[in-house]
Design an enzyme around this catalytic site. Structure first.
Site: not given
Ligand code: TA6
Length: 296
Positions: A171, A273
């Site tokens: 991520h 990501e």
């Molecule tokens: O990768 C995008 C995502 O899934 C968004 O929907 C948002 O939730 C982000 O990840 C961050 O997630 P987190 O649990 O790290 O706040």
């Protein structure tokens, strides 16, 4: 970008690699070599910093990220595993978003010099607690090579006697000079818009940033480019083992709603990501699967 953490040396592991601690005793692995510098926490085997010598950092870290060996750190490259986002119903109920690898304490396996830089590897293995969440025996290894690029390889080894399905994401939070200076090429002709019921939409050329984005690109090129006119650079992002490239920025409202991101944090970050989100990869007993991203 990490001076504010106030890290001090706990042990020197090699000419390039140190074990560091912060004021709370949280452990970090810091690498400084002829190409670049990087820093990981043992919590989540989480890359929190990567910067080529003489350049602006490539990886973004929230100035208000929380380091408590509990919460997932805001920024860097969280390892979302063994699922992405909300776990599929078939995996069970009341499971933590983005899995449990990013909230677990990993062990440092090895650090060594290789032709392209410094290779650092971390490992997470199953526990009774993890088997409650994902009923498989496993070895999860992150192999990071810190050179002119940062190369991250996430290797899932299924040690169970039954096939193990998994989803994941590296991520990555990329550092940008400003939203209006950044664009991404190679994402492909269409995407699923998570901000609009995962509707399929047509992409109109290179991605630009002028609002909240939460998109799943299912036909992206293996090699993407982040163009940033403010930093006068083009950053290559090469992915493998993925079925999706997720692009995310919380923009103004989203940043304001997160306690571990400054209100203006959205102005200097963009998530791109390497992810498995559409079809769980099912690993046969004894087999391995690798998800990678290389940035530089
Ligand atoms: O990768 C995008 C995502 O899934 C968004 O929907 C948002 O939730 C982000 O990840 C961050 O997630 P987190 O649990 O790290 O706040």
């Amino acid at each position: 970008m990490i001076q504010h953490l106030g890290l001090t040396e706990h042990a020197r592991l090699s000419d390039t690699t140190q074990l560091m601690v912060d004021g709370q005793g949280i452990e970090f692995v810091q690498v400084q070599n002829a190409h670049s510098q990087a820093c990981f926490t043992l919590h989540g085997a989480h890359l929190i910093h990567f910067q080529q010598n003489g350049q602006a950092p490539l990886i973004w870290l929230s100035k208000t990220a929380i380091f408590d060996n509990n919460k997932a750190i805001r920024g860097g490259v969280p390892i979302c595993w063994p699922w992405f986002g909300a776990a599929p119903e078939s995996f069970g109920e009341n499971l933590p978003s983005h899995g449990f690898a990013r909230n677990s304490l990993w062990q440092l396996l090895e650090t060594k010099e290789v032709a392209t830089g410094t290779e650092v590897s971390f490992r997470l293995t199953d526990t009774p607690a993890s088997r409650e969440l994902w009923p498989f025996q496993f070895e999860l290894t992150l192999v990071a090579t810190i050179g002119q690029e940062i190369d991250l390889r996430l290797i899932t080894h299924n040690l169970s006697k039954q096939a193990a399905p998994y989803l994941a994401a590296l991520h990555t939070y990329l550092n940008i000079s400003a939203p209006e200076n950044a664009s991404v090429t190679g994402l492909g002709p269409s995407y699923l818009d998570s901000l609009d019921g995962k509707q399929q939409k047509t992409a109109t050329g290179d991605l630009s940033i002028n609002g909240a984005i939460d998109s799943l690109y299912l036909q992206a090129q293996p090699k993407l480019a982040l163009n940033d006119t403010g930093f006068a650079r083009e950053v290559s992002i090469s992915n493998s083992g993925n079925d999706t490239v997720v692009v995310w920025t919380p923009w103004i409202e989203g940043a304001a709603a997160m306690g571990d991101m400054p209100d203006d944090g959205y102005q200097t970050m963009l998530c791109v990501e390497s992810a498995i989100t559409q079809q769980a990869v099912t690993i046969a007993p004894g087999d391995k699967h690798e998800l990678t991203t290389k940035i530089g």
